[in-house]
Design a protein around this motif. Structure first.
Motif, mmCIF file in Angstrom:
data_model
loop_
_atom_site.group_PDB
_atom_site.id
_atom_site.type_symbol
_atom_site.label_atom_id
_atom_site.label_comp_id
_atom_site.label_asym_id
_atom_site.label_seq_id
_atom_site.Cartn_x
_atom_site.Cartn_y
_atom_site.Cartn_z
ATOM 1 N N LYS A 84 8.798 9.498 6.750
ATOM 2 C CA LYS A 84 9.451 10.805 6.860
ATOM 3 C C LYS A 84 9.756 11.006 8.337
ATOM 4 O O LYS A 84 8.901 10.765 9.190
ATOM 5 N N SER A 85 10.970 11.427 8.639
ATOM 6 C CA SER A 85 11.367 11.603 10.038
ATOM 7 C C SER A 85 11.686 13.067 10.324
ATOM 8 O O SER A 85 12.101 13.802 9.427
ATOM 9 N N THR A 94 14.059 3.438 4.963
ATOM 10 C CA THR A 94 14.925 4.116 4.009
ATOM 11 C C THR A 94 14.129 4.455 2.756
ATOM 12 O O THR A 94 13.146 3.789 2.420
ATOM 13 N N LYS A 95 14.563 5.469 2.046
ATOM 14 C CA LYS A 95 13.876 5.857 0.816
ATOM 15 C C LYS A 95 13.817 4.682 -0.159
ATOM 16 O O LYS A 95 12.792 4.430 -0.802
ATOM 17 N N ASP A 96 14.905 3.951 -0.252
ATOM 18 C CA ASP A 96 14.954 2.820 -1.177
ATOM 19 C C ASP A 96 14.094 1.645 -0.711
ATOM 20 O O ASP A 96 13.770 0.764 -1.513
ATOM 21 N N GLY A 97 13.734 1.645 0.581
ATOM 22 C CA GLY A 97 12.950 0.530 1.107
ATOM 23 C C GLY A 97 11.462 0.787 1.184
ATOM 24 O O GLY A 97 10.690 -0.111 1.559
ATOM 25 N N ASP A 130 7.324 14.869 -0.277
ATOM 26 C CA ASP A 130 7.285 14.619 -1.720
ATOM 27 C C ASP A 130 8.109 13.399 -2.100
ATOM 28 O O ASP A 130 7.733 12.638 -3.000
ATOM 29 N N ALA A 131 9.240 13.193 -1.433
ATOM 30 C CA ALA A 131 10.099 12.050 -1.758
ATOM 31 C C ALA A 131 9.388 10.730 -1.483
ATOM 32 O O ALA A 131 9.479 9.779 -2.274
ATOM 33 N N SER A 132 8.659 10.652 -0.367
ATOM 34 C CA SER A 132 7.948 9.406 -0.051
ATOM 35 C C SER A 132 6.783 9.186 -1.010
ATOM 36 O O SER A 132 6.499 8.050 -1.409
ATOM 37 N N ALA A 137 4.766 5.955 -5.851
ATOM 38 C CA ALA A 137 3.996 6.087 -7.093
ATOM 39 C C ALA A 137 3.910 4.783 -7.889
ATOM 40 O O ALA A 137 2.825 4.451 -8.398
ATOM 41 N N PRO A 138 4.987 3.987 -7.997
ATOM 42 C CA PRO A 138 4.876 2.739 -8.769
ATOM 43 C C PRO A 138 3.910 1.720 -8.169
ATOM 44 O O PRO A 138 3.450 0.816 -8.882
ATOM 45 N N GLU A 139 3.602 1.849 -6.881
ATOM 46 C CA GLU A 139 2.658 0.920 -6.246
ATOM 47 C C GLU A 139 1.205 1.265 -6.560
ATOM 48 O O GLU A 139 0.293 0.513 -6.211
#
Length: 217
Positions: A84-85, A94-97, A130-132, A137-139
């Motif tokens: 988060k920046s 990045t969110k996808d990364g 919350d986004a991070s 969560a899948p990890e």
């Protein structure tokens, strides 16, 4: 472990960002073997939150820490970039990364032979939203923060670090410190004072997993 028992968890972030390889090659020390030796001599259990890049740079040390029952190793990302920046000037993932960055750290641990891993994750800089959290969560990792900031990052006075910890510790506290001479050069000296003083006060040292197990009972 009983509620209110005098226990404290010391945690140490083994930080190294993905782009600090040239600095390590030039002789900068992102490790702190003297600190690990001190914890062993003092029989202090601890949780090390390790970046994958650190494990890549110091595989023998990572393996040794991860094979020692005194310690457990949590995931601190691969890159030590911000989830988060802004976050202390760290470059951003990045969110996808995000998920891939955490998985890459786990792969580095496996490659180095780190055995005593635990499913806990510490966000670089402690920065998250919350986004991070959703991205990770899948990890199936539990985010772990702290309630006592040691102030050891870039500190030059070990007594000031020790006094900050000693002033703030309460039963069940989780202390954040660092395991890198480059960014935290006086941590081992501070720990030399912290450990006996807390023991004199009746505190017992535990790992993060012990605190979490006790909280879930």
């Amino acid at each position: 472990m009983k509620a209110g028992e005098k226990v404290v968890a010391l945690t140490f972030d083994a930080d190294m960002t993905a782009d600090e390889g040239p600095r390590a090659a030039a002789g900068e020390h992102f490790d702190n073997p003297g600190l690990i030796d001190l914890l062993r001599r003092s029989k202090v259990p601890a949780t090390v939150f390790m970046t994958g890049r650190w494990a890549d740079e110091y595989p023998a040390q990572a393996r040794s820490i991860g094979a020692d029952p005194l310690f457990e190793v949590g995931n601190h990302s691969y890159s030590h970039y911000a989830f988060k920046s802004p976050c202390y000037g760290l470059p951003a993932v990045t969110k996808d990364g995000m998920r891939a960055d955490v998985a890459r750290a786990s792969a580095s641990f496996r490659k180095a032979g780190v055995r005593n891993t635990v499913p806990y994750f510490r966000f670089p800089g402690g920065c998250y939203d919350d986004a991070s959290l959703r991205a990770l969560a899948p990890e199936k990792v539990t985010a772990v923060q702290w309630d006592v900031i040691s102030g050891d990052a870039f500190a030059t006075d070990p007594d000031a670090v020790a006094e900050q910890v000693l002033d703030e510790v309460r039963p069940g506290s989780l202390v954040v410190m660092h395991c890198t001479r480059s960014a935290a050069p006086v941590t081992d000296e501070a720990v030399e004072r912290i450990v006996p003083e807390l023991r004199e006060r009746g505190y017992r040292f535990v790992k993060v997993s012990d605190l979490i197990r006790a909280a879930r009972r």
